[in-house]
Design a protein around this motif. Structure first.
Motif, PDB file in Angstrom:
ATOM      1  N   THR A 171       2.178 -15.572 -62.392  1.00  0.00           N
ATOM      2  CA  THR A 171       1.356 -16.476 -61.594  1.00  0.00           C
ATOM      3  C   THR A 171       1.375 -17.929 -62.086  1.00  0.00           C
ATOM      4  O   THR A 171       0.646 -18.763 -61.566  1.00  0.00           O
ATOM      5  CB  THR A 171      -0.120 -15.986 -61.562  1.00  0.00           C
ATOM      6  OG1 THR A 171      -0.526 -15.750 -62.907  1.00  0.00           O
ATOM      7  CG2 THR A 171      -0.265 -14.718 -60.739  1.00  0.00           C
ATOM      8  N   ASP A 172       2.195 -18.244 -63.090  1.00  0.00           N
ATOM      9  CA  ASP A 172       2.294 -19.654 -63.495  1.00  0.00           C
ATOM     10  C   ASP A 172       3.757 -20.067 -63.573  1.00  0.00           C
ATOM     11  O   ASP A 172       4.643 -19.251 -63.845  1.00  0.00           O
ATOM     12  CB  ASP A 172       1.601 -19.895 -64.848  1.00  0.00           C
ATOM     13  CG  ASP A 172       2.236 -19.093 -65.952  1.00  0.00           C
ATOM     14  OD1 ASP A 172       2.883 -19.682 -66.821  1.00  0.00           O
ATOM     15  OD2 ASP A 172       2.113 -17.847 -65.923  1.00  0.00           O
ATOM     16  N   ARG A 173       3.983 -21.348 -63.321  1.00  0.00           N
ATOM     17  CA  ARG A 173       5.365 -21.845 -63.240  1.00  0.00           C
ATOM     18  C   ARG A 173       6.134 -21.664 -64.531  1.00  0.00           C
ATOM     19  O   ARG A 173       7.324 -21.369 -64.523  1.00  0.00           O
ATOM     20  CB  ARG A 173       5.353 -23.332 -62.884  1.00  0.00           C
ATOM     21  CG  ARG A 173       5.165 -23.554 -61.426  1.00  0.00           C
ATOM     22  CD  ARG A 173       5.406 -25.007 -61.105  1.00  0.00           C
ATOM     23  NE  ARG A 173       5.014 -25.213 -59.732  1.00  0.00           N
ATOM     24  CZ  ARG A 173       5.664 -25.968 -58.870  1.00  0.00           C
ATOM     25  NH1 ARG A 173       6.722 -26.644 -59.262  1.00  0.00           N
ATOM     26  NH2 ARG A 173       5.244 -26.090 -57.640  1.00  0.00           N
ATOM     27  N   ALA A 174       5.439 -21.872 -65.658  1.00  0.00           N
ATOM     28  CA  ALA A 174       6.132 -21.745 -66.946  1.00  0.00           C
ATOM     29  C   ALA A 174       6.645 -20.310 -67.116  1.00  0.00           C
ATOM     30  O   ALA A 174       7.762 -20.087 -67.590  1.00  0.00           O
ATOM     31  CB  ALA A 174       5.186 -22.117 -68.085  1.00  0.00           C
ATOM     32  N   GLY A 175       5.821 -19.356 -66.697  1.00  0.00           N
ATOM     33  CA  GLY A 175       6.231 -17.952 -66.806  1.00  0.00           C
ATOM     34  C   GLY A 175       7.439 -17.667 -65.922  1.00  0.00           C
ATOM     35  O   GLY A 175       8.362 -16.946 -66.315  1.00  0.00           O
ATOM     36  N   ALA A 176       7.432 -18.257 -64.706  1.00  0.00           N
ATOM     37  CA  ALA A 176       8.553 -18.031 -63.788  1.00  0.00           C
ATOM     38  C   ALA A 176       9.832 -18.668 -64.343  1.00  0.00           C
ATOM     39  O   ALA A 176      10.913 -18.082 -64.251  1.00  0.00           O
ATOM     40  CB  ALA A 176       8.214 -18.604 -62.409  1.00  0.00           C
ATOM     41  N   ARG A 177       9.667 -19.873 -64.958  1.00  0.00           N
ATOM     42  CA  ARG A 177      10.842 -20.527 -65.575  1.00  0.00           C
ATOM     43  C   ARG A 177      11.367 -19.692 -66.749  1.00  0.00           C
ATOM     44  O   ARG A 177      12.573 -19.570 -66.955  1.00  0.00           O
ATOM     45  CB  ARG A 177      10.459 -21.922 -66.090  1.00  0.00           C
ATOM     46  CG  ARG A 177      10.941 -23.062 -65.198  1.00  0.00           C
ATOM     47  CD  ARG A 177      10.899 -24.393 -65.919  1.00  0.00           C
ATOM     48  NE  ARG A 177       9.661 -24.672 -66.602  1.00  0.00           N
ATOM     49  CZ  ARG A 177       8.559 -25.172 -66.041  1.00  0.00           C
ATOM     50  NH1 ARG A 177       8.557 -25.456 -64.751  1.00  0.00           N
ATOM     51  NH2 ARG A 177       7.473 -25.382 -66.741  1.00  0.00           N
ATOM     52  N   ALA A 178      10.421 -19.123 -67.482  1.00  0.00           N
ATOM     53  CA  ALA A 178      10.833 -18.296 -68.635  1.00  0.00           C
ATOM     54  C   ALA A 178      11.658 -17.094 -68.167  1.00  0.00           C
ATOM     55  O   ALA A 178      12.606 -16.670 -68.849  1.00  0.00           O
ATOM     56  CB  ALA A 178       9.598 -17.832 -69.411  1.00  0.00           C
ATOM     57  N   THR A 179      11.320 -16.536 -66.996  1.00  0.00           N
ATOM     58  CA  THR A 179      12.105 -15.404 -66.472  1.00  0.00           C
ATOM     59  C   THR A 179      13.554 -15.825 -66.244  1.00  0.00           C
ATOM     60  O   THR A 179      14.488 -15.077 -66.561  1.00  0.00           O
ATOM     61  CB  THR A 179      11.504 -14.889 -65.141  1.00  0.00           C
ATOM     62  OG1 THR A 179      10.139 -14.544 -65.350  1.00  0.00           O
ATOM     63  CG2 THR A 179      12.262 -13.679 -64.628  1.00  0.00           C
ATOM     64  N   VAL A 180      13.751 -17.049 -65.695  1.00  0.00           N
ATOM     65  CA  VAL A 180      15.121 -17.536 -65.485  1.00  0.00           C
ATOM     66  C   VAL A 180      15.850 -17.589 -66.831  1.00  0.00           C
ATOM     67  O   VAL A 180      16.999 -17.156 -66.951  1.00  0.00           O
ATOM     68  CB  VAL A 180      15.124 -18.934 -64.826  1.00  0.00           C
ATOM     69  CG1 VAL A 180      16.560 -19.446 -64.673  1.00  0.00           C
ATOM     70  CG2 VAL A 180      14.413 -18.895 -63.479  1.00  0.00           C
TER      71      VAL A 180
END
Ligand SMILES: Cc1cc2nc3c(=O)[nH]c(=O)nc-3n(C[C@H](O)[C@H](O)[C@H](O)COP(=O)(O)OP(=O)(O)OC[C@H]3O[C@@H](n4cnc5c(N)ncnc54)[C@H](O)[C@@H]3O)c2cc1C
Length: 299
Positions: free
Chosen positions: A63-72
């Motif tokens: 639910t946060d952008r940093a987490g989504a970037r970390a997935t990449v």
């Protein structure tokens, strides 16, 4: 009833905390390759002796952008390691869009597409492919729209459809064309009767109808099931890929591969195993028995 309760528990932070603290390691490692890239590479190396693999970095509903970037970032590392180990021609990756931004409150679709494009670009550079997992029915339209966008640059991107959803036959008609890789599964989420077949025989009948449409379309149906009747049906269609989950019917996987079938194993790894693990329990009541026994024999 049990399936519904377990799938509800898969979304409960309180049950999650309890299960993660429990002595569940043995049963969790039946379904999950481990927590690190090294762990998963060791299992990929074993599996590719007779099967193909699709590797999933566990995680969803970020639910946060940093987490989504970390997935990449996780996927970039995974893909580079598969390439460096010479495994990219036998192992692709599977990704959940809710780990890439689809669950964000703002700009979800744009952020997800940007992140998914980055994962696909890394895969293309390494000589492998990506399949976009399907999550619950509230995400189906957005997920298929993202897959369509990704396919303009990378026509090999795999889509997933779930035969339990009433809409899926129509989705199969859209997706059935030459070059289209489509994973057909029953669906792992607890969906309401308004959008889904709830009766197992209806889900199977829908599976058969969807398979017919996909097989007639000239793409590659990737038939993801452990159900012997559905596997037999798939084996009367050309071309085909059979897919099964790591830890589920491993002997059948090996036997099918030995008979010359193209078999791909869905192999998850990572620390965020809870929701995935609970969906596996929900699929087979006997798994709950093993799990409860592992809790009772703690220590
Ligand atoms: C490669 C792959 C990718 C998938 N990707 C997605 C996805 O993107 N989205 C999604 O919603 N779902 C996905 N699924 C899950 C799928 O939707 C089903 O929930 C799951 O495969 C169980 O359905 P089944 O077709 O195997 O039939 P079932 O009728 O559930 O099972 C048939 C038989 O298989 C065995 N079996 C099935 N599941 C288990 C288990 N967990 N443990 C032990 N034995 C079991 C049992 O013997 C059972 O009797 C995927 C499944 C596979 C195999």
């Amino acid at each position: 009833m049990l399936r519904t309760a377990l799938l509800a528990a898969s979304r409960s932070p309180r049950v999650r905390a309890l299960v993660e603290r429990g002595p569940t390691r043995a049963i969790v490692t039946r379904f999950v390759a481990g927590t690190t890239v090294d762990d998963v590479l060791a299992v990929v190396r074993e599996l590719v002796a007779d099967r193909l693999v699709t590797v999933d970095h566990l995680g969803e509903n970020v639910t946060d952008r940093a987490g989504a970037r970390a997935t990449v970032g996780e996927y970039r590392v995974l893909i580079a390691r598969l390439r460096d180990a010479g495994l990219a021609d036998r192992a692709e990756v599977s990704v959940k869009l809710s780990a890439l931004g689809q669950a964000l409150e703002r700009d979800a679709q744009a952020v997800t597409l940007e992140h998914a494009r980055a994962v696909c670009a890394a895969a293309a550079a390494a000589g492998t492919t990506v399949t976009v997992d399907m999550e619950d029915h509230t995400t189906t339209d957005a997920t298929l729209a993202t897959v369509r966008e990704l396919r303009t640059d990378h026509p090999w991107v795999g889509a997933v459809v779930q035969s339990q959803l009433r809409r899926t036959l129509a989705d199969c008609r859209d997706l059935a064309h030459p070059g289209s890789r489509v994973r057909l599964c029953k669906g792992a989420y607890d969906e309401p009767a308004s959008v889904a077949y709830r009766d197992p025989d209806e889900v199977r009948a829908s599976f058969a109808r969807c398979l017919d449409v996909l097989a007639a379309g000239g793409g590659l149906p990737m038939v993801a099931t452990h159900d012997p009747a559905m596997i037999d049906l798939a084996r009367s269609r050309e071309p085909r890929e059979l897919q099964m989950l790591y830890g589920v019917r491993p002997r059948a996987q090996q036997e099918l591969a030995a008979e010359g079938e193209r078999v791909r194993v869905y192999l998850p790894y990572g620390t965020d195993w809870y929701a995935y693990f609970m969906r596996r329990l929900a699929e087979r009541p006997a798994n709950v028995g093993f799990f409860l026994r592992s809790l009772l024999t703690r220590g």
